[in-house]
Write an enzyme that holds these catalytic residues in place. Structure first.
Site, PDB file in Angstrom:
ATOM      1  N   CYS A   1       0.831  -1.202   0.000  1.00  0.00           N
ATOM      2  CA  CYS A   1       0.000   0.000   0.000  1.00  0.00           C
ATOM      3  C   CYS A   1       0.865   1.252   0.000  1.00  0.00           C
ATOM      4  CB  CYS A   1      -0.933  -0.004   1.208  1.00  0.00           C
ATOM      5  SG  CYS A   1      -2.095   1.383   1.245  1.00  0.00           S
TER       6      CYS A   1
ATOM      7  N   CYS B   1      -6.260  -4.143   6.813  1.00  0.00           N
ATOM      8  CA  CYS B   1      -7.405  -3.230   6.771  1.00  0.00           C
ATOM      9  C   CYS B   1      -8.580  -3.788   5.990  1.00  0.00           C
ATOM     10  CB  CYS B   1      -6.978  -1.874   6.212  1.00  0.00           C
ATOM     11  SG  CYS B   1      -6.485  -1.891   4.471  1.00  0.00           S
TER      12      CYS B   1
END
Length: 367
Positions: free
Chosen positions: A101, A198
């Protein structure tokens, strides 16, 4: 400078944006929407980039009096992080989605758009320090060792570091950041940190992967190739795992066994004693340098290597050989899996990183 503040909705990015404003920069806040699930909400410390987080970020921006936007990066996040995560597990590797990410979203897609719009830098709440060195900008560990996040930033290149701003790096403790947030009247001052993956907020990685790729019964083997158990899908296992193995044949010495290797082509899992998890060498072909590259990386050089975000660094020797960054720790590392990231340091400075493609056991089979 014109600063684009990436505001996750947490306390760190809130205080980082506030400090950028205090420093006299022209600041614009942006929250990244990484999921198109309209009802996505945070559950305590689980999950991030949710609707709740976006609202928290907006409240901070309003208090600071800065413009605020929500940018939809969900498609890019799906392609570069979620799909990569699934593919890596299917290949028998153990990926780190936070590294991906940072590499693909926060400091690639976001930074690219920021520069296109005329911003000078992206500001985040990461705990790391940028310093001017003899050969250019350097990335260093933060002053708060327990909160240091330089490991997950090891994927950043010299060009990306030149357009990055870390206002929290010199802060001695997270407690001081929370106290500052409370003094500023931010409602996120006591908001818990997010953890786990997440996009898997319930923490059930095995169940999530099963939904994505299905199940496929296979065998669990010992180091000599004997069948000692069965499983419903090799993708559900990771190197170093002990629990959930369902072994039908006990070890001769009666000691627990651990996952040593995942073989996706044959859908088999190899297990063995804890001692066999010791790794004497690791290597990866996908490597980058954080700032200036070593003057001659083809000559072995001393460094420290870190293979997890919260692991202790280990003294090692590194060298670029045959297109790989090869790292040999002074003492064996344990439970290192292909797909993980190895970040190498010169004391506090991040030198570079590689995604681990292969490892060499320090304990040969039969020993």
């Amino acid at each position: 400078m014109r600063i684009l503040a990436a505001m996750s909705g947490g306390v760190d990015s809130a205080v980082a944006a506030a400090r950028a404003v205090d420093a006299g920069h022209e600041v614009v806040g942006v929250h990244l929407a990484l999921s198109r699930a309209g009802g996505t909400l945070r559950t305590g410390s689980r999950g991030c980039c949710t609707i709740e987080d976006a609202m928290d970020a907006r409240r901070v921006a309003d208090k600071l009096g800065i413009p605020f936007y929500v940018w939809d990066f969900s498609e890019r996040f799906r392609d570069d992080v979620i799909d990569d995560f699934v593919a890596e597990y299917q290949a028998g590797r153990t990926p780190n989605p936070c590294m991906r990410c940072n590499e693909k979203i926060k400091f690639a897609a976001l930074l690219e758009r920021a520069l296109e719009l005329g911003f000078d830098a992206v500001c985040t709440g990461h705990y790391a320090i940028l310093r001017d060195g003899e050969r250019g900008l350097e990335l260093h560990r933060s002053s708060e060792e327990a909160k240091d996040q330089s490991y997950v930033l090891g994927v950043l290149t010299a060009e990306q570091l030149a357009h990055t701003y870390f206002p929290l790096g010199e802060t001695p403790s997270k407690a001081l950041v929370r106290a500052e947030a409370e003094a500023r009247g931010f409602t996120v001052a006591k908001k818990p940190d997010s953890y786990d993956i997440c996009f898997i907020p319930d923490g059930d990685t095995r169940g999530w992967l099963a939904d994505k790729v299905g199940t496929a019964p296979g065998e669990i083997l010992d180091r000599e190739g004997a069948v000692v158990g069965s499983h419903d899908g090799a993708h559900a296992f990771t190197v170093g795992q002990r629990k959930g193995l369902r072994l039908g044949v006990p070890a001769p010495d009666g000691k627990p066994r651990f996952v040593l290797e995942v073989r996706p082509v044959t859908n088999t899992v190899v297990v063995g004693p804890k001692e066999a998890l010791a790794i004497g060498e690791l290597a990866g072909g996908r490597f980058t340098w954080a700032g200036a590259a070593p003057l001659d990386a083809t000559t072995p050089f001393r460094c420290d290597v870190q293979v997890r975000a919260h692991a202790d660094p280990v003294p090692a020797v590194a060298v670029v050989r045959d297109g790989e960054l090869v790292v040999t720790p002074d003492d064996p590392l344990h439970g290192v899996a292909p797909g993980q990231t190895a970040v190498i340091y010169d004391h506090t400075r991040v030198i570079g990183q590689c995604t681990i493609d292969r490892t060499v056991s320090a304990v040969p089979a039969g020993v």
